[in-house]
Design a protein around this motif. Structure first.
Motif, short mmCIF file in Angstrom:
data_model
loop_
_atom_site.label_atom_id
_atom_site.label_comp_id
_atom_site.label_asym_id
_atom_site.label_seq_id
_atom_site.Cartn_x
_atom_site.Cartn_y
_atom_site.Cartn_z
N ASP A 298 -47.55 23.71 57.41
CA ASP A 298 -46.01 23.75 57.63
C ASP A 298 -45.16 25.18 58.18
N HIS A 302 -43.25 25.99 61.76
CA HIS A 302 -41.97 26.56 61.70
C HIS A 302 -41.94 27.66 62.58
N HIS A 448 -38.53 20.79 60.74
CA HIS A 448 -38.96 19.28 60.09
C HIS A 448 -38.62 18.16 61.20
ZN LIG Z 1 -41.23 23.29 55.99
#
Ligand SMILES: [Zn+2]
Length: 491
Positions: A298, A302, A448
């Motif tokens: 993740d 980002h 996201h």
């Molecule tokens: Zn995240």
């Protein structure tokens, strides 16, 4: 409570029906299970086996923020570099798992955050983004790890982020804001989960905690083994409650970890932590539930860091391998679930060259990269010169970036760079876009996404997974397959 946060009626059953059903003995009575009651006709045959109460072991693997392209690129890298498919894709090739898409919608948005996403599995409720197993009005929902612990099972959390981060907390804690990580660490201490491994020293140590408490002492007093390095963790020798906290913040990205001797020596890999957790809890004989998170996939998304992304997904894949080695020894008693909580930045290998035959050679460059984009950026700031920028990128990747591109990063570091899409304006994201020219890995943004996510499972209960699953159904599936009773909600 808001009108949406507890809305379970969308697909033909709700939690209270389940609880009623459970109270009548249906959970364990071999009726084919709850999920069959909401499945459509085509799924019925797959529900014919009675899985209720059969899963003594549950391993829930989540790659945080894994878009579909990430899954594909890790598989391609595995084939190109290691000469074998990724474990995840090999499970598809060999038709060894039930597989479908999952809707990760939360109480307030189609775009989930990790706290509400993990809570949807952890307590069976669609709560608001940012909350952990708690509704907007403060109503707490008992999460799955305490439920399993009360049922006599061992409980474990393994992650590459701080262990107090949103995804592990979603299976174990109750707080109104995910950032309350000192409080989450305190709840781990009070709730006494058995194996807790990852980063996050700042939330356990008296030097950093707001209340000045040293939680390590507390864990030791309760008889835990406390490990602060890979050597102290060692390998599991029988069951031993263990708190392992290896870094102040998150664990390093896998490629940086591998190529930084100090980190390689002192910090275990996700696969090593997973092996430890499985071996230790298995030795108890009590059965267990274990969440394993590849948490920095993740973060790499980002930051539009294709290198960090692919190598961390591969490290997650190694953990899948560990989980399936265990599954292969105990297939009748082990439910393995593999998924992600949401898409992020939707990276993909893009076309390059007139007939796209430059794409794979560009992607292959990652094989000789030594460090991630995050490593590159960690030493650059608003006083870095053009030549420092170019040399730092060169050290990490062997690539000599164009002067004009280095100038864009130079400007971004000083807050002077404007991108048409503002999500791509931060220095980290400018570097990500620069690297796309060389690797053909490109991103839609740096946040996201609402994608329906990949869901795969094997073992008791997995046959109930159809082509399309609602996130909250996994909570029910885990309880039911393990024969652990759901809490009866007040009201
Ligand atoms: Zn995240």
């Amino acid at each position: 409570m808001s009108k949406d946060s507890n809305n379970n009626s969308g697909n033909g059953f709700n939690r209270r029906d389940f609880l009623k059903f459970g109270a009548l003995g249906g959970i364990l009575a071999g009726t084919g299970g709850l999920l069959s009651s909401c499945a459509n006709g085509s799924a019925t045959s797959r529900n014919s086996d009675n899985y209720a109460g059969k899963a003594k072991y549950i391993i829930f693997l989540v790659s945080d923020g894994m878009s579909h392209g990430t899954l594909q690129m890790a598989d391609l890298m595995s084939r190109r570099k290691l000469g074998r498919p990724s474990k995840w894709i090999s499970l598809y090739e060999e038709d060894r798992v039930a597989r479908g898409l999952m809707d990760m919608t939360t109480g307030n948005s189609n775009v989930p955050d990790s706290a509400a996403a993990a809570s949807s599995w952890g307590c069976g409720q669609r709560i608001y983004n940012g909350n952990v197993n708690m509704a907007e009005d403060g109503t707490e929902f008992e999460p799955i790890l305490p439920l399993f612990k009360n049922a006599g099972r061992k409980t474990g959390l393994v992650t590459t982020t701080k262990v107090t981060h949103a995804t592990p907390a979603g299976f174990s804690a109750n707080v109104p804001q995910r950032g309350m990580e000192d409080e989450i660490a305190q709840q781990y201490y009070e709730r006494e989960f058995d194996i807790i491994l990852g980063g996050g020293n700042i939330h356990f140590s008296d030097e950093h905690r707001e209340d000045g408490r040293n939680l390590y002492d507390g864990f030791r007093e309760k008889g835990y083994k406390v490990a602060r390095s890979k050597r102290e963790l060692g390998t599991a020798a029988g069951f031993e409650r263990t708190l392992g906290v290896f870094t102040d913040h998150h664990l390093p990205y896998s490629l940086d970890h591998e190529n930084t001797p100090d980190l390689a020596e002192n910090v275990p890999t996700l696969a090593e932590m997973s092996q430890y957790a499985i071996d230790s809890m298995y030795a108890s004989g009590d059965g267990f539930i274990l969440q394993i998170e590849g948490g920095r996939v993740d973060h790499a998304a980002h930051t539009m860091d294709g290198t960090g992304l692919v190598y961390d997904q591969l490290a997650f894949d190694d953990a899948i391998r560990v989980a399936f080695d265990f599954y292969d020894q105990h297939p009748e008693e082990t439910l393995v679930i593999i998924t992600t909580d949401h898409g992020n930045a939707n990276p993909a290998l893009n076309a390059a060259g007139s007939r796209y035959d430059d794409s794979v050679p560009n992607f292959d460059k990652l094989q000789t990269f030594r460090y991630t984009n995050n490593w590159i950026m960690s030493e650059l700031n608003d006083s870095s010169s053009l030549s420092e920028i170019r040399s730092r990128i060169g050290t990490a990747t062997g690539i000599e970036v164009e002067r004009a591109h280095a100038q864009m990063l130079y400007d971004a570091l000083r807050g002077d760079f404007r991108a048409a899409y503002r999500m791509k304006e931060r220095p980290m994201n400018v570097l990500g876009d620069i690297m796309s020219n060389h690797t053909s890995i490109a991103f839609t943004g740096s946040v996201h996404t609402a994608d329906y996510v990949e869901l795969a499972a094997a073992g008791p209960g997995s046959s109930s997974i159809g082509a399309f699953t609602r996130n909250t159904d996994l909570f029910t599936l885990m309880l039911e397959s393990a024969g652990v009773e759901a809490p009866v909600m007040a009201g």
